[in-house]
Design a protein around this motif. Sequence first.
Motif, mmCIF file in Angstrom:
data_model
loop_
_atom_site.group_PDB
_atom_site.id
_atom_site.type_symbol
_atom_site.label_atom_id
_atom_site.label_comp_id
_atom_site.label_asym_id
_atom_site.label_seq_id
_atom_site.Cartn_x
_atom_site.Cartn_y
_atom_site.Cartn_z
ATOM 1 N N VAL A 75 5.201 1.775 0.521
ATOM 2 C CA VAL A 75 5.898 2.366 -0.420
ATOM 3 C C VAL A 75 6.735 3.609 0.437
ATOM 4 O O VAL A 75 7.825 3.971 -0.108
ATOM 5 C CB VAL A 75 5.164 2.627 -1.622
ATOM 6 C CG1 VAL A 75 6.099 3.623 -2.614
ATOM 7 C CG2 VAL A 75 4.558 1.582 -2.315
ATOM 8 N N GLU A 76 6.019 4.542 0.813
ATOM 9 C CA GLU A 76 6.571 5.726 1.659
ATOM 10 C C GLU A 76 7.640 5.134 2.558
ATOM 11 O O GLU A 76 8.599 5.885 2.514
ATOM 12 C CB GLU A 76 5.400 6.509 2.163
ATOM 13 C CG GLU A 76 4.486 7.181 1.189
ATOM 14 C CD GLU A 76 3.479 7.924 1.821
ATOM 15 O OE1 GLU A 76 3.398 7.898 2.921
ATOM 16 O OE2 GLU A 76 2.326 8.030 0.946
ATOM 17 N N ALA A 77 7.349 4.078 3.284
ATOM 18 C CA ALA A 77 8.356 3.857 4.152
ATOM 19 C C ALA A 77 9.461 3.222 3.404
ATOM 20 O O ALA A 77 10.629 3.397 3.943
ATOM 21 C CB ALA A 77 7.601 2.382 5.066
ATOM 22 N N VAL A 78 9.509 2.680 2.484
ATOM 23 C CA VAL A 78 10.496 1.929 1.547
ATOM 24 C C VAL A 78 11.271 3.105 1.155
ATOM 25 O O VAL A 78 12.534 3.257 1.170
ATOM 26 C CB VAL A 78 10.282 1.152 0.469
ATOM 27 C CG1 VAL A 78 11.304 1.113 -0.371
ATOM 28 C CG2 VAL A 78 9.645 -0.116 0.883
ATOM 29 N N LEU A 79 10.773 4.209 0.610
ATOM 30 C CA LEU A 79 11.509 5.545 0.167
ATOM 31 C C LEU A 79 12.224 6.245 1.239
ATOM 32 O O LEU A 79 13.272 7.025 1.071
ATOM 33 C CB LEU A 79 10.628 6.692 -0.499
ATOM 34 C CG LEU A 79 10.087 5.963 -1.598
ATOM 35 C CD1 LEU A 79 8.859 7.040 -2.140
ATOM 36 C CD2 LEU A 79 10.954 5.884 -2.722
ATOM 37 N N ASP A 130 0.806 -1.158 -0.117
ATOM 38 C CA ASP A 130 0.003 -0.058 -0.021
ATOM 39 C C ASP A 130 0.782 1.270 -0.061
ATOM 40 O O ASP A 130 2.059 1.170 0.221
ATOM 41 C CB ASP A 130 -0.917 0.040 1.185
ATOM 42 C CG ASP A 130 -0.342 -0.076 2.595
ATOM 43 O OD1 ASP A 130 1.034 0.146 2.600
ATOM 44 O OD2 ASP A 130 -0.823 -0.416 3.568
ATOM 45 N N ASP A 131 0.285 2.582 -0.096
ATOM 46 C CA ASP A 131 1.116 3.598 -0.217
ATOM 47 C C ASP A 131 2.063 3.698 0.917
ATOM 48 O O ASP A 131 2.998 4.435 0.896
ATOM 49 C CB ASP A 131 -0.008 4.890 -0.486
ATOM 50 C CG ASP A 131 -0.336 4.898 -1.821
ATOM 51 O OD1 ASP A 131 -0.042 4.109 -2.837
ATOM 52 O OD2 ASP A 131 -1.536 5.672 -2.020
ATOM 53 N N ARG A 132 1.462 3.683 2.247
ATOM 54 C CA ARG A 132 2.245 3.796 3.385
ATOM 55 C C ARG A 132 3.461 2.907 3.450
ATOM 56 O O ARG A 132 4.517 3.487 3.701
ATOM 57 C CB ARG A 132 1.459 3.455 4.629
ATOM 58 C CG ARG A 132 2.182 3.867 5.915
ATOM 59 C CD ARG A 132 1.312 3.526 7.154
ATOM 60 N NE ARG A 132 0.208 4.722 7.082
ATOM 61 C CZ ARG A 132 -0.651 4.953 8.180
ATOM 62 N NH1 ARG A 132 -0.606 4.192 9.272
ATOM 63 N NH2 ARG A 132 -1.440 5.941 7.957
ATOM 64 N N GLN A 151 5.743 15.153 5.154
ATOM 65 C CA GLN A 151 4.672 14.265 4.729
ATOM 66 C C GLN A 151 4.462 14.435 2.994
ATOM 67 O O GLN A 151 4.841 15.199 2.381
ATOM 68 C CB GLN A 151 3.390 15.117 5.376
ATOM 69 C CG GLN A 151 3.364 14.986 6.955
ATOM 70 C CD GLN A 151 2.655 13.838 7.480
ATOM 71 O OE1 GLN A 151 1.934 13.009 6.767
ATOM 72 N NE2 GLN A 151 3.142 13.317 8.597
ATOM 73 N N PHE A 152 3.746 13.328 2.639
ATOM 74 C CA PHE A 152 3.401 13.123 1.190
ATOM 75 C C PHE A 152 2.342 14.226 0.922
ATOM 76 O O PHE A 152 1.212 13.996 1.504
ATOM 77 C CB PHE A 152 3.487 11.880 0.684
ATOM 78 C CG PHE A 152 4.678 11.168 0.591
ATOM 79 C CD1 PHE A 152 5.072 10.773 -0.651
ATOM 80 C CD2 PHE A 152 5.418 10.726 1.642
ATOM 81 C CE1 PHE A 152 6.334 10.296 -1.151
ATOM 82 C CE2 PHE A 152 6.657 9.992 1.452
ATOM 83 C CZ PHE A 152 6.882 9.742 0.227
#
Length: 368
Positions: free
Chosen positions: A306-310, A302-304, A360-361
């Motif tokens: 993906v953001e954690a991977v980044l 999920d988006d969260r 934040q995104f």
Amino acid sequence: MPYPFIEVPENDPELRGRIHGSSLAREIARNVGICYRRFDRNGLSCGAARLQASAWMHEVLTQDWLLAEIGAIAKFAEMDVLDVALLNLRFEIGFPLMAKRATRGAPQSTETDGCTSFGLLAETCADGHVKLGQTLDGIAAIAENLVVIKSARPGGLTVLGLHEAGSVAPSVGLNSAGIGLAYNSLISPGCENPPFGLPFRLRVLAILEAKTFAEALGAALTRPRPTATHLLVGHRDGELVGLELTQENAAYIYPEGGVLTHANHFERMPGTVSLFERLLPDSIFRGNRMRRLLTSRTGSIDDRFVEAVLQDHFSFPFSICHHGDERLPSDRRAATLAGIVLDLTSFSLAASNGPPCRQQFERFSLQQ
């Protein structure tokens, strides 16, 4: 801090340039200063850089629409047109300097930046969407000069992307035909003396002005190619292709298990001397690490996540989320400027205004 946002509803180059220049005059001036100082530290004087920009304008930047847009940006930002042209040619002017440093074995520099990109097919994501994105790395001071622009383009298309102020093309973006683009810079020996040809910024724009996936790939492959790069092109109907490009050759990378990732060294051109990792050895693990992290959640990404991977900090500060030496001034060190996620299925762009571990995104949509 939210991103500046510009919307240009008409396909009018002069209008795009006027709105861009008048809205972002301060940011454009800062970007010009950052470029000249960085070139000078690498042995290219301001005068020599302007001479190169002038030569490229005479040989390559000749289309009427492009001259109108660059001219309007310069006029309404109260800048010299050559300075704005230079912002749109910084890869072609700057990467020969990096290639020469890599060839002569220069040590890793605090100013060397690299990105890590990813693509996800629908079957890997919890919401069944096709996504791609990256960390966008650069000189840390540039983070203050990024802008999200939504603009009408030829053929009834609309493009949404994250721009460096002064650039006619986004660094990363998507269009209303469902095509999206991320990238990674590469360096090969041919980068030392690039031929005149379609500059990187205009190659990105040509891809994002394509109506079909085949047209987008054709635009990516256009020759002559002055710079080496990896272009990750995706389509909302479920396709991803990575293109490793040098001046002469091309290699193609396809998703494995629905996931495609890349960093800043050549992976599929065994006959090509890959130079970027001499300056940025963390490239050797970043792409593979991102792939492992993403595939660990295949089917439920999920988006969260993906953001954690980044935000990953393995091998900090030379990590996926890059921080460099934070004791140095922001115009003397590289850093991750933004984490970016393009959702091609929902026609949206999410980006952090600064390192994704700290910001934040913010979400933008083509359909609003």
